[in-house]
Design an enzyme around this catalytic site. Structure first.
Site, PDB file in Angstrom:
ATOM      1  N   SER A 267       0.852  -1.185   0.000  1.00 14.11           N
ATOM      2  CA  SER A 267       0.000   0.000   0.000  1.00 14.11           C
ATOM      3  C   SER A 267       0.888   1.234   0.000  1.00 14.11           C
ATOM      4  CB  SER A 267      -0.895   0.001   1.245  1.00 14.11           C
ATOM      5  OG  SER A 267      -1.469   1.271   1.448  1.00 14.11           O
ATOM      6  N   ARG A 307     -24.650  -8.042 -44.569  1.00 19.28           N
ATOM      7  CA  ARG A 307     -23.585  -7.459 -43.750  1.00 19.28           C
ATOM      8  C   ARG A 307     -24.228  -6.435 -42.833  1.00 19.28           C
ATOM      9  NH1 ARG A 307     -18.640  -5.257 -46.914  1.00 19.28           N
ATOM     10  NH2 ARG A 307     -18.935  -7.345 -47.790  1.00 19.28           N
TER      11      ARG A 307
END
Length: 399
Positions: A267, A307
């Site tokens: 930390s 498409r």
């Protein structure tokens, strides 16, 4: 590649990068040109290596905005920089979707290979852990609460089953990745004209598949199950790893203390902390993988005509993000399980401190009239052995 928004992205290397995608599209164009030459359709001097577009990803990306995909821009650059014969025959019979879909599949193949290697490493490590802690007494919990006696081996074997469930389909999927050759609307019309017959057109598609080491198949322009299957496989991997990471993160809490990462993180302000960083980063991937998979399914369901108008386009970046994040999670999981520490003494102490664990056993004894067994772990050891056998078979078959 680097990504400050996704720590660990560098572990995926060049997989699914712009450069890898460009190289795959060029490989498709080069292979198709070679197939036209080999079939006697294009002259021998039309064959070209097409490396003239290497390094042009940024330029192609900018120009892709015009036609909505990068293939048109790539073909324009290749034709401009190739000799006249190659330029004349380049891309003939293909459409942009053929090149883009096949290039995506080539890139995904490299991802599946990497994930498969990582899964095999995880299976070895988890099998070793399950064997080593096979009979270690531990507390099983349900809905976050103390439930029954169990063993650490049983817990780890469940993790192993999840990884095996994810790993086993990967090899079959990798071998069945399909080429895409359909032409403008998926009918091979232009290719049929070039080849002079339907059989010739179909043979060209098969030849391209052989050249690229992909599976020959009929066009799948708006049938997107090849893409959703890939997405599902990657999400399944992340699901399995997320389960393990959640258990490790919970088990590494100081008040539980049964598990610990081999190299936890620190930390910036609390030097006493040993954060389960690998578990945190794996859970991050698991929490976000499902929505990527869902997007691929939504795009598939929204396919329209020959498409799609946006659904097809939504797949590319989605698949890339899912694939790269899966590779990163795979690397983190291999690191996690290879260094995982199991505190058997703490697990036994947690089990001894729990109250009321034998109430179910007493009920079963009253029903049967038989004397209770000493540890009430049922078939746990036999189930661990079944999972270990499964892992051994997988490793033998994949070696």
């Amino acid at each position: 590649m680097t990504d400050l928004f996704w720590p660990g992205d560098h572990l995926a290397g060049d997989l699914m990068s712009d450069e890898a995608f460009l190289a795959a599209m060029i490989a498709v164009e080069r292979a198709w040109l070679g197939c036209l030459v080999d079939a006697g359709i294009a002259p021998a001097d039309a064959r070209a290596d097409l490396s003239v577009a290497d390094g042009d990803a940024e330029e192609i990306a900018r120009r892709a905005d015009v036609d909505g995909n990068p293939v048109s821009a790539l073909v324009a650059i290749l034709r401009d920089r190739s000799d006249p014969t190659a330029a004349r025959w380049l891309h003939r019979g293909l459409t942009s979707q053929d090149v883009l879909d096949t290039a995506l599949i080539i890139c995904v193949r490299d991802v599946l290979i990497r994930v498969g290697v990582e899964c095999a490493a995880q299976i070895r490590a988890l099998a070793d852990l399950a064997e080593r802690h096979r009979g270690a007494p531990a507390l099983a919990r349900t809905l976050t609460q103390a439930a029954l006696p169990a063993t650490m081996g049983a817990k780890i074997a469940r993790w192993l089953d999840g990884v095996l469930d994810a790993a086993e389909p990967l090899a079959d999927l990798r071998m069945s990745l399909p080429v895409q050759v359909g032409g403008a609307v998926g009918t091979l019309a232009a290719t049929t004209e070039l080849a002079g017959s339907v059989d010739g057109a179909l043979a060209l598609g098969d030849a391209l598949a052989d050249e690229l080491i992909l599976a020959p198949t009929t066009p799948w322009h708006t049938t997107r199950s090849p893409v959703t299957r890939i997405g599902d496989a990657l999400v399944t991997c992340c699901d399995a790893w997320g389960h393990i990471a959640a258990d490790v993160a919970t088990g590494s809490r100081p008040e539980v203390g049964e598990l610990a990462e081999g190299s936890g993180g620190g930390s910036s302000t609390m030097p006493h902390k040993h954060n389960p960083v690998r578990s945190v980063l794996i859970r991050r991937a698991a929490l976000t993988a499902g929505p990527f998979g869902a997007t691929l399914h939504i795009a598939s369901a929204a396919s329209v005509d020959e498409r799609s108008d946006g659904a097809w386009h939504a797949e590319w970046a989605t698949l890339r993000a899912l694939a790269r994040r899966t590779v990163v999670a795979a690397a983190h999981m291999s690191d996690l399980v290879s260094g995982l520490r199991v505190d058997e003494a703490r697990a036994a102490a947690n089990l001894a401190a729990a109250d009321g664990l034998l109430a179910e056993q007493r009920t079963m004894s009253e029903l049967t009239g038989r004397t209770t067994l000493p540890d009430y772990t049922g078939a746990a050891d036999r189930l661990v052995e079944a999972t270990l056998d499964r892992a051994r078979r997988f490793l033998e078959e994949s070696s």
